[in-house]
Structures are given as C-alpha cells and as structure tokens.
Motif scaffolding. Structure first.
Motif, PDB file in Angstrom:
ATOM      1  N   TYR A  40    -128.027  -1.802  28.776  1.00  0.00           N
ATOM      2  CA  TYR A  40    -128.997  -1.244  27.830  1.00  0.00           C
ATOM      3  C   TYR A  40    -130.081  -2.276  27.557  1.00  0.00           C
ATOM      4  O   TYR A  40    -129.789  -3.460  27.375  1.00  0.00           O
ATOM      5  N   VAL A  42    -133.815  -2.824  25.214  1.00  0.00           N
ATOM      6  CA  VAL A  42    -134.659  -2.309  24.137  1.00  0.00           C
ATOM      7  C   VAL A  42    -135.842  -3.249  23.940  1.00  0.00           C
ATOM      8  O   VAL A  42    -135.665  -4.463  23.877  1.00  0.00           O
ATOM      9  N   ILE A  59    -136.175   2.309  24.884  1.00  0.00           N
ATOM     10  CA  ILE A  59    -134.780   2.050  25.243  1.00  0.00           C
ATOM     11  C   ILE A  59    -134.590   2.489  26.694  1.00  0.00           C
ATOM     12  O   ILE A  59    -134.937   3.611  27.050  1.00  0.00           O
ATOM     13  N   LEU A  95    -132.186   4.854  15.833  1.00  0.00           N
ATOM     14  CA  LEU A  95    -132.104   4.300  17.176  1.00  0.00           C
ATOM     15  C   LEU A  95    -131.445   2.937  17.242  1.00  0.00           C
ATOM     16  O   LEU A  95    -130.668   2.661  18.145  1.00  0.00           O
ATOM     17  N   LEU A  96    -131.786   2.101  16.284  1.00  0.00           N
ATOM     18  CA  LEU A  96    -131.428   0.703  16.409  1.00  0.00           C
ATOM     19  C   LEU A  96    -131.356   0.061  15.040  1.00  0.00           C
ATOM     20  O   LEU A  96    -132.123   0.407  14.144  1.00  0.00           O
ATOM     21  N   LEU A 105    -127.413  -0.837  19.034  1.00  0.00           N
ATOM     22  CA  LEU A 105    -128.023   0.391  19.523  1.00  0.00           C
ATOM     23  C   LEU A 105    -127.142   1.544  19.088  1.00  0.00           C
ATOM     24  O   LEU A 105    -125.957   1.591  19.402  1.00  0.00           O
ATOM     25  N   THR A 113    -121.974   3.302  20.266  1.00  0.00           N
ATOM     26  CA  THR A 113    -122.876   2.256  19.784  1.00  0.00           C
ATOM     27  C   THR A 113    -122.679   1.085  20.733  1.00  0.00           C
ATOM     28  O   THR A 113    -121.657   0.987  21.410  1.00  0.00           O
TER      29      THR A 113
END
Length: 141
Positions: A40, A42, A59, A95-96, A105, A113
């Motif tokens: 992931y 971001v 993301i 989102l975050l 996340l 998560t």
C-alpha cells in the motif's frame, strides 16, 4: 492604428496571464508519503489555505474503487494526529489516520486496516504539483 492594435493584443495577453496566475490553486510545497508491507502506498499534500484543512490524497495498491485516484479530503484533528476523510461516489470514507511518522490506512466499509510508515523515497516520486495535475484531470472529465 497598427501600433494601437499591437498594444491592445499585448495588454490582453498580459491580463489573461495575470488572471491565470490568480486562479492557481494554493498547494503545500512538499508532499508526505507512507508505505506498508502489503504494497500500500499513500501520498498527501495540502491544497488551499491552511485554515481550510484540506489535502489531496492518493492511495495505490488497494482493492477498492479509490485505488490510484487522487481525492480531496478533509483533514480532521484527532486525539493522536489527523484523520483524512473524503466523500466519493455519494459515500464518506475515513481513508487514513496519521500520527507522526506512522499512519493507519482504513477505508470505512472495508474489512481491513494496515499500518504504514513514512517513506522519503515515495515523497520524491509524487510532488504536490503531480497530485494536483492528476486531481484536476480527474475532475475535468
């Protein structure tokens, strides 16, 4: 007469350039980036005046309709740091959540998560103006 027309054309050109500069969106000078072991990524960059508390957020690497999209999110102070919340497709998503050099996340409605950490190499990949260009391109469609 010819000089007058050239003067008017030059003045119009300068005026349109000045107006374009006025319409330019205020952005932070730097972006922040976080990555996680599950692939992931971001990126975050402030958009607009600081007091608006808004950011562009992208993301990558998630199995969700927000994957690779740049969205405008509200930065909401939380007990430990800042939560980024965005509306997309008629729904609101948390989102975050960022707390110092760590982030979590979490997309509301998703069953997972993931913990993320600050990643300087990713910062250099997506400066704020790249996020803005992607965001403006997606909103103009």
């Amino acid at each position: 007469m010819r000089k007058l027309l050239m003067f008017v054309a030059l003045a119009a050109s300068l005026l349109s350039h000045a107006m374009a500069e006025e319409k330019r969106v205020e952005m932070s000078r730097y972006s922040k980036a976080y990555s996680g072991g599950a692939g992931y990524y971001v990126w975050i960059a402030r958009i607009g005046p600081r007091e608006n508390q808004e950011a562009l957020l992208q993301i990558n690497g998630i199995d969700h309709e927000l994957d690779r999209r740049v969205v405008r999110a509200k930065a909401v102070p939380s007990a430990g740091g800042v939560k980024y919340i965005a509306a997309f497709g008629g729904k609101s998503y948390e989102l975050l959540e960022v707390n110092g050099g760590n982030a979590e996340l979490r997309i509301t409605g998703a069953p997972w998560t993931s913990s993320l950490t600050y990643d300087k190499t990713l910062v250099d990949e997506r400066p704020p103006e790249h996020l803005l260009a992607s965001y403006l391109e997606s909103t103009s469609k």
